[in-house]
Design a protein around this motif. Structure first.
Motif, PDB file in Angstrom:
ATOM      1  N   UNK A   1       0.852  -1.294   0.007  1.00  0.00           N
ATOM      2  CA  UNK A   1      -0.276  -0.340   0.310  1.00  0.00           C
ATOM      3  C   UNK A   1       0.926   1.152   0.094  1.00  0.00           C
ATOM      4  N   UNK A   2       2.121   1.269   0.530  1.00  0.00           N
ATOM      5  CA  UNK A   2       2.951   2.128   0.299  1.00  0.00           C
ATOM      6  C   UNK A   2       3.695   2.251  -0.713  1.00  0.00           C
ATOM      7  N   UNK A   3       4.280   1.672  -1.159  1.00  0.00           N
ATOM      8  CA  UNK A   3       4.407   1.602  -2.495  1.00  0.00           C
ATOM      9  C   UNK A   3       3.746   1.753  -3.670  1.00  0.00           C
ATOM     10  N   UNK A   4       2.224   1.756  -3.298  1.00  0.00           N
ATOM     11  CA  UNK A   4       1.443   1.886  -4.855  1.00  0.00           C
ATOM     12  C   UNK A   4       1.078   3.671  -4.039  1.00  0.00           C
ATOM     13  N   UNK A   5       1.319   3.774  -3.108  1.00  0.00           N
ATOM     14  CA  UNK A   5       1.088   5.586  -2.646  1.00  0.00           C
ATOM     15  C   UNK A   5       1.782   6.239  -3.718  1.00  0.00           C
ATOM     16  N   UNK A   6       3.075   5.968  -3.356  1.00  0.00           N
ATOM     17  CA  UNK A   6       4.430   6.588  -4.094  1.00  0.00           C
ATOM     18  C   UNK A   6       4.506   6.631  -5.402  1.00  0.00           C
TER      19      UNK A   6
ATOM     20  N   UNK B   1      -8.364  -9.276   2.113  1.00  0.00           N
ATOM     21  CA  UNK B   1      -6.579  -7.907   2.104  1.00  0.00           C
ATOM     22  C   UNK B   1      -6.062  -7.878   0.913  1.00  0.00           C
ATOM     23  N   UNK B   2      -5.555  -8.717   0.058  1.00  0.00           N
ATOM     24  CA  UNK B   2      -5.055  -8.662  -0.426  1.00  0.00           C
ATOM     25  C   UNK B   2      -4.834  -8.170  -1.575  1.00  0.00           C
ATOM     26  N   UNK B   3      -6.668  -8.935  -1.453  1.00  0.00           N
ATOM     27  CA  UNK B   3      -6.711  -8.638  -3.067  1.00  0.00           C
ATOM     28  C   UNK B   3      -7.621  -7.164  -2.813  1.00  0.00           C
ATOM     29  N   UNK B   4      -8.175  -6.908  -2.004  1.00  0.00           N
ATOM     30  CA  UNK B   4      -7.973  -4.835  -1.947  1.00  0.00           C
ATOM     31  C   UNK B   4      -7.345  -4.027  -2.197  1.00  0.00           C
ATOM     32  N   UNK B   5      -5.781  -4.186  -1.963  1.00  0.00           N
ATOM     33  CA  UNK B   5      -4.433  -3.503  -2.156  1.00  0.00           C
ATOM     34  C   UNK B   5      -4.333  -3.883  -4.284  1.00  0.00           C
ATOM     35  N   UNK B   6      -4.490  -5.406  -4.133  1.00  0.00           N
ATOM     36  CA  UNK B   6      -4.399  -5.480  -5.549  1.00  0.00           C
ATOM     37  C   UNK B   6      -5.468  -4.671  -6.916  1.00  0.00           C
ATOM     38  N   UNK B   7      -7.084  -4.955  -5.938  1.00  0.00           N
ATOM     39  CA  UNK B   7      -7.674  -3.980  -6.633  1.00  0.00           C
ATOM     40  C   UNK B   7      -7.655  -2.792  -6.922  1.00  0.00           C
TER      41      UNK B   7
ATOM     42  N   UNK C   1       1.536  -8.137 -11.886  1.00  0.00           N
ATOM     43  CA  UNK C   1       3.540  -8.139 -11.724  1.00  0.00           C
ATOM     44  C   UNK C   1       3.466  -7.627 -13.207  1.00  0.00           C
ATOM     45  N   UNK C   2       3.055  -8.350 -14.215  1.00  0.00           N
ATOM     46  CA  UNK C   2       3.243  -8.111 -15.623  1.00  0.00           C
ATOM     47  C   UNK C   2       3.202  -7.850 -15.759  1.00  0.00           C
ATOM     48  N   UNK C   3       1.376  -7.292 -15.845  1.00  0.00           N
ATOM     49  CA  UNK C   3       0.984  -5.656 -15.503  1.00  0.00           C
ATOM     50  C   UNK C   3       1.606  -4.796 -15.260  1.00  0.00           C
ATOM     51  N   UNK C   4       2.685  -4.354 -14.549  1.00  0.00           N
ATOM     52  CA  UNK C   4       2.704  -3.799 -13.591  1.00  0.00           C
ATOM     53  C   UNK C   4       4.425  -3.184 -14.216  1.00  0.00           C
ATOM     54  N   UNK C   5       4.932  -4.258 -14.651  1.00  0.00           N
ATOM     55  CA  UNK C   5       6.554  -4.286 -15.213  1.00  0.00           C
ATOM     56  C   UNK C   5       5.646  -3.475 -16.638  1.00  0.00           C
ATOM     57  N   UNK C   6       5.565  -3.601 -17.081  1.00  0.00           N
ATOM     58  CA  UNK C   6       4.769  -3.592 -19.116  1.00  0.00           C
ATOM     59  C   UNK C   6       4.642  -1.568 -18.713  1.00  0.00           C
ATOM     60  N   UNK C   7       3.411  -1.838 -17.887  1.00  0.00           N
ATOM     61  CA  UNK C   7       3.116   0.062 -18.050  1.00  0.00           C
ATOM     62  C   UNK C   7       4.243   0.724 -16.949  1.00  0.00           C
ATOM     63  N   UNK C   8       5.786   0.295 -16.313  1.00  0.00           N
ATOM     64  CA  UNK C   8       6.397   0.876 -16.154  1.00  0.00           C
ATOM     65  C   UNK C   8       7.666   0.972 -16.711  1.00  0.00           C
ATOM     66  N   UNK C   9       8.059   0.271 -17.388  1.00  0.00           N
ATOM     67  CA  UNK C   9       8.465  -0.094 -18.703  1.00  0.00           C
ATOM     68  C   UNK C   9       9.646  -0.834 -18.666  1.00  0.00           C
TER      69      UNK C   9
ATOM     70  N   UNK D   1       4.639  -2.272  -5.352  1.00  0.00           N
ATOM     71  CA  UNK D   1       3.329  -2.773  -4.954  1.00  0.00           C
ATOM     72  C   UNK D   1       3.060  -4.531  -5.504  1.00  0.00           C
ATOM     73  N   UNK D   2       3.036  -4.577  -6.574  1.00  0.00           N
ATOM     74  CA  UNK D   2       2.505  -5.697  -7.437  1.00  0.00           C
ATOM     75  C   UNK D   2       3.739  -7.021  -6.778  1.00  0.00           C
ATOM     76  N   UNK D   3       4.705  -6.354  -6.527  1.00  0.00           N
ATOM     77  CA  UNK D   3       5.611  -7.764  -6.577  1.00  0.00           C
ATOM     78  C   UNK D   3       5.207  -8.266  -4.703  1.00  0.00           C
ATOM     79  N   UNK D   4       5.679  -7.690  -4.424  1.00  0.00           N
ATOM     80  CA  UNK D   4       5.111  -7.182  -2.289  1.00  0.00           C
ATOM     81  C   UNK D   4       3.495  -8.756  -2.606  1.00  0.00           C
ATOM     82  N   UNK D   5       2.384  -7.444  -2.821  1.00  0.00           N
ATOM     83  CA  UNK D   5       1.798  -8.812  -2.686  1.00  0.00           C
ATOM     84  C   UNK D   5       2.091  -9.648  -3.616  1.00  0.00           C
TER      85      UNK D   5
END
Length: 402
Positions: free
Chosen positions: A313-318, A347-353, A392-400, A324-328
């Motif tokens: 959650x902290x990583x997502x806010x930053x 609870x994990x799913x709520x952060x993932x959403x 994780x794969x989706x987040x990596x794609x977006x972050x380049x 964040x995806x790796x941690x989840x």
């Protein structure tokens, strides 16, 4: 309404009527554990008096998990408050102050030592009464006791999402009114609630020095872990590593780790965070697995998965959605095939959403929200593993990174 309440009060027995007045000081819900403190010194009839109040619909019951929870409806509470004499109110506040300090110590030991998550729920249910006790200690100028109380409950307040409220508690204390040990506890609590990296680093570093000065290994370790986390956010990897070395030394040489699993587990968690920020995911996961192994070895129910969820959650806010995806995903694997893991996975799913929504993946966000809202229903762990890896794969794609 007032006439109905007045009529109900007239038929109450003396013990129930006395408890009714005293419960009025609580502006929210309370557990059965607090009733005896509020009823003191007339504790012998406390349970039967509470039962009588429930039977006359003056007190409502609504359980939270395995904890019985009670409250006066606000119109009822206002009526009862008008009948409470100032001398009796002060007597009740003193009893609550004593109860709050004793209870905070006990709950802190259960959480830090055994990883007892029911103790976290207890703090959540009795948060309002603990705040009353804290305020009473401050008003009575028992500043060191107030500092010990807020330090004792900072961790469950943080885990329950009440960091802002907890930080406000610490604002009621002045540093000059505290002994060195009291000041160290106060600084550690402020560091635990603080989310501004520069401020957190300054506060935590001072707390390390003070805690070592008063020879408190537990406080020094907590403070060093906080300072290390702040250094990471400031991208000072050398300082972060040095502070974790310092914490690790306390854990190895001076700490009773069976009574302070939280500190022992957070050193490898901190090393995992550092590895992740340096881009070494494999090393990060290795450190987190070591943290989980330490908790299991010490026989603690401490949940590394819950900590990783908070870190996500902290990583997502930053804006670090890939981290964040790796941690989840790591938290999901840590839960494994636990039969009682559905609530934690929800609870994990709520952060993932929230991460999926930030990534712009509306369909995935909706799917995760459905899982988060499933409550206590069993979940398909294999499907969840797959979905976390996709996140994780989706987040990596977006972050380049792909």
């Amino acid at each position: 309404m007032a006439a109905t309440i007045e009529w109900s009060c007239r038929i109450l027995g003396p013990a129930a009527h006395r408890l009714f007045r005293r419960l009025a000081i609580v502006p929210g819900s309370f557990s059965l554990d607090t009733v005896e403190a509020i009823a003191a010194p007339d504790t012998a009839d406390a349970v039967s008096a509470l039962t009588e109040l429930i039977e006359h619909s003056l007190v409502a019951r609504g359980d939270v998990g395995h904890i019985a929870r009670f409250r006066l409806l606000e119109p009822v509470r206002r009526y009862a408050l008008e009948t409470l004499e100032p001398a009796e109110r002060e007597q009740v506040r003193q009893s609550v102050g004593q109860w709050a300090l004793r209870t905070a110590r006990e709950l802190s030991a259960r959480i830090r030592g055994r990883g007892d998550m029911t103790a976290v729920e207890q703090v959540e249910v009795d948060r309002g009464v603990l705040r009353l006790g804290f305020d009473q200690l401050v008003d009575a100028r028992r500043h060191d006791d107030a500092a010990e109380l807020v330090w004792s409950v900072w961790l469950p307040l943080w885990m329950s999402g009440h960091s802002r409220e907890g930080f406000a508690w610490t604002g009621r204390l002045r540093e000059d009114d505290l002994s060195e040990r009291g000041r160290a506890r106060w600084l550690v609590a402020r560091a635990g609630f603080n989310r501004v990296a520069a401020d957190l680093f300054a506060v935590a570093e001072r707390a390390v020095r003070l805690a070592e000065q008063v020879d408190d290994a537990s406080l020094a370790t907590e403070a060093a872990i906080f300072a290390s986390a702040a250094a990471l956010r400031l991208e000072d990897f050398d300082a972060s590593g040095a502070l974790l070395d310092r914490a690790e030394e306390h854990v190895a040489l001076r700490l009773d780790v069976r009574n302070d699993v939280w500190a022992a587990v957070h050193v490898p968690i901190g090393r995992g965070d550092g590895a992740l920020l340096r881009g070494d995911r494999s090393a990060a996961v290795g450190h987190w697995r070591a943290a989980a192994a330490t908790a299991r070895e010490l026989g603690s129910g401490f949940s590394v998965a819950a900590v990783l969820a908070e870190c996500a959650e902290a990583a997502r806010s930053e804006g670090r959605l890939d981290d964040a995806a790796v941690m989840l995903a790591a938290a999901d694997h840590e839960l494994g095939p636990q039969r009682d893991g559905h609530r934690r996975r929800a609870h994990l799913a709520g952060v993932a959403a929230a991460v999926a929504a930030d990534l712009g993946d509306v369909a995935s966000a909706q799917w995760w929200e459905g899982v988060a809202g499933s409550g206590t229903a069993p979940l398909d762990t294999a499907e969840l593993h797959k979905r976390f890896e996709e996140l994780v794969r989706r987040a990596d794609t977006v972050s380049g990174q792909d």
